[in-house]
Design an enzyme around this catalytic site. Sequence first.
Site, PDB file in Angstrom:
ATOM      1  N   SER A   1     -36.117  -2.267 -14.886  1.00  0.00           N
ATOM      2  CA  SER A   1     -37.575  -2.412 -14.804  1.00  0.00           C
ATOM      3  C   SER A   1     -38.166  -2.186 -16.189  1.00  0.00           C
ATOM      4  CB  SER A   1     -38.162  -1.393 -13.828  1.00  0.00           C
ATOM      5  OG  SER A   1     -39.574  -1.343 -13.922  1.00  0.00           O
TER       6      SER A   1
ATOM      7  N   TYR B   1     -39.081   6.936 -10.429  1.00  0.00           N
ATOM      8  CA  TYR B   1     -38.708   5.539 -10.578  1.00  0.00           C
ATOM      9  C   TYR B   1     -38.371   5.223 -12.036  1.00  0.00           C
ATOM     10  CZ  TYR B   1     -38.948   0.456 -10.062  1.00  0.00           C
ATOM     11  OH  TYR B   1     -38.650  -0.888 -10.064  1.00  0.00           O
TER      12      TYR B   1
ATOM     13  N   LYS C   1     -34.669   4.088 -13.573  1.00  0.00           N
ATOM     14  CA  LYS C   1     -34.470   2.790 -14.220  1.00  0.00           C
ATOM     15  C   LYS C   1     -34.020   2.952 -15.678  1.00  0.00           C
ATOM     16  CE  LYS C   1     -35.357   0.139 -10.726  1.00  0.00           C
ATOM     17  NZ  LYS C   1     -34.309  -0.706 -10.121  1.00  0.00           N
TER      18      LYS C   1
END
Length: 253
Positions: free
Chosen positions: A140, A153, A157
């Site tokens: 991401s 998150y 990533k």
Amino acid sequence: MELFNKVAVVTGAAGGIGKAIINQLLEQGVKVLAVDLSEKSLEIYQGFDEEQLHTFSADVSDYGQVEAAVKAAATHFGSLDIMINNAGIGMAKPLLEHDPIHDFDPVTKVNQNGVYYGILAAAHQFKSQGTRGVILNTSSVYAQMASEMTFTYNVSKAAVDMMTKCAALELAPLGIRVVAIAPGRVDTPMLRQYEAFGLWEHISKEQMRQTFTQPEEIANVVSFLVSDQANCINGCTVSASDGFENFKYPLLG
């Protein structure tokens, strides 16, 4: 793109990007094992030719289940050529409201451990076959930048990016290539949670052309990256974000 008759495992098969990737691979003549957490979520693939697409229910946070999925692909189709570690989850929540058990551990287990397990299981399969293979990980833009409410998150990533580099280095002597793709704002169900915060219109403007990327656009890049035409791309993360990480949201416009 020289993908005809190759065999791929795709995790996160029922999600927006996962479905688009699988549809694109099928159009290229790839044989796909579609992996997702629940059998019910995989019902979207009912009616497909079993010789072209086979489904497999697995929890990517469990290495044994990931290994079983890889072996199922090799058994059902005869070999494995491509591993796409696409499964991922995320939630929007301020850091100081976190409960580690609910807000850190689950995301880490899927996004970080799941990719590690996929890399390991696929690499063992490629080695046992004596063949070169390609591993693609879904990262991401948030691997490279800080943002509010997405602490876990982003961290997970960032780990995906580093695992991609390290795995590519260690597996290069076997001819195995490892790459990652970093989507930006993609119109998927996971991103739709921002509608509840009243941020939907705002986040659509965070890409240079101020519009959401569609899952099919990500799938187009993925199909290139796993093809022989991308043979020189290795050990890196390719941005597919319409410039998201390269500019500050305009004050005017």
